[in-house]
Design a protein around this motif. Sequence first.
Motif, short mmCIF file in Angstrom:
data_model
loop_
_atom_site.label_atom_id
_atom_site.label_comp_id
_atom_site.label_asym_id
_atom_site.label_seq_id
_atom_site.Cartn_x
_atom_site.Cartn_y
_atom_site.Cartn_z
N GLU A 1 -6.64 2.93 -7.56
CA GLU A 1 -5.52 3.52 -6.80
C GLU A 1 -5.59 3.25 -5.30
OE1 GLU A 1 -4.83 7.62 -7.72
OE2 GLU A 1 -4.40 7.19 -9.82
N LYS A 2 -6.73 2.86 -4.79
CA LYS A 2 -6.84 2.57 -3.36
C LYS A 2 -6.39 1.15 -3.02
CE LYS A 2 -10.44 5.94 -2.58
NZ LYS A 2 -11.78 6.23 -2.13
N ARG B 1 0.54 -2.94 -10.95
CA ARG B 1 -0.08 -1.69 -10.50
C ARG B 1 -1.59 -1.91 -10.41
NH1 ARG B 1 0.53 1.79 -14.85
NH2 ARG B 1 2.58 2.43 -14.13
N ARG C 1 3.25 6.92 -4.79
CA ARG C 1 3.08 5.95 -5.88
C ARG C 1 4.15 6.12 -6.97
NH1 ARG C 1 -1.79 3.24 -6.32
NH2 ARG C 1 -1.80 3.47 -8.58
N GLU C 2 4.38 7.35 -7.39
CA GLU C 2 5.37 7.60 -8.44
C GLU C 2 6.76 7.16 -7.99
OE1 GLU C 2 7.20 11.32 -10.98
OE2 GLU C 2 5.13 11.46 -10.29
N GLN D 1 0.86 -1.19 0.00
CA GLN D 1 0.00 0.00 0.00
C GLN D 1 0.89 1.23 0.00
OE1 GLN D 1 -3.78 -1.57 -0.18
NE2 GLN D 1 -3.28 0.57 -0.18
N CYS D 2 0.64 2.15 -0.91
CA CYS D 2 1.40 3.40 -0.99
C CYS D 2 0.47 4.58 -0.78
CB CYS D 2 2.04 3.55 -2.37
SG CYS D 2 3.30 2.34 -2.75
N THR D 3 0.99 5.60 -0.12
CA THR D 3 0.23 6.84 -0.06
C THR D 3 0.16 7.39 -1.49
OG1 THR D 3 2.22 8.15 0.35
CG2 THR D 3 0.99 7.37 2.31
N PRO D 4 -0.88 8.16 -1.81
CA PRO D 4 -1.00 8.68 -3.18
C PRO D 4 0.25 9.41 -3.66
CG PRO D 4 -3.03 9.08 -1.98
CD PRO D 4 -2.02 8.55 -0.97
N GLU D 5 0.86 10.20 -2.79
CA GLU D 5 2.04 10.97 -3.20
C GLU D 5 3.30 10.11 -3.34
OE1 GLU D 5 1.42 11.21 1.19
OE2 GLU D 5 0.14 11.71 -0.50
#
Length: 109
Positions: free
Chosen positions: A49-50, A45, A18-19, A12-16
């Motif tokens: 996104e959640k 991937r 992901r890149e 799980q990655c925080t939205p910021e």
Amino acid sequence: MQKNFVAINYIQCTPEYRERFEYLFGSRARAIDTIPGFIEMHVLRPANEKDAYLVVSYWETEDAFNTWTKSPEFMEGHKRGFADIAKAKQEGTPPPMTSDFKIYHIIAD
């Protein structure tokens, strides 16, 4: 090579983050490729996104996988992500990613 064992890491990655996470895998050292018993790996991937990223690795045996997780190559391959987590802890912020391993034995292809 016979695929007998699969390890799946749910990340799980925080939205910021992901890149950055995708960059880390895109620029990885590929040290796992030299480990005896390793067959192949896929990094998936999520469409949503959640949901978690999946890192799926295939092995000849569970012992080969366990040897990898205890190897210097494992630590080298993960040090950049571990450093990001340590930095967040030092700053008192939530980690940018979390992971959960699950292991499986293949019973059918």
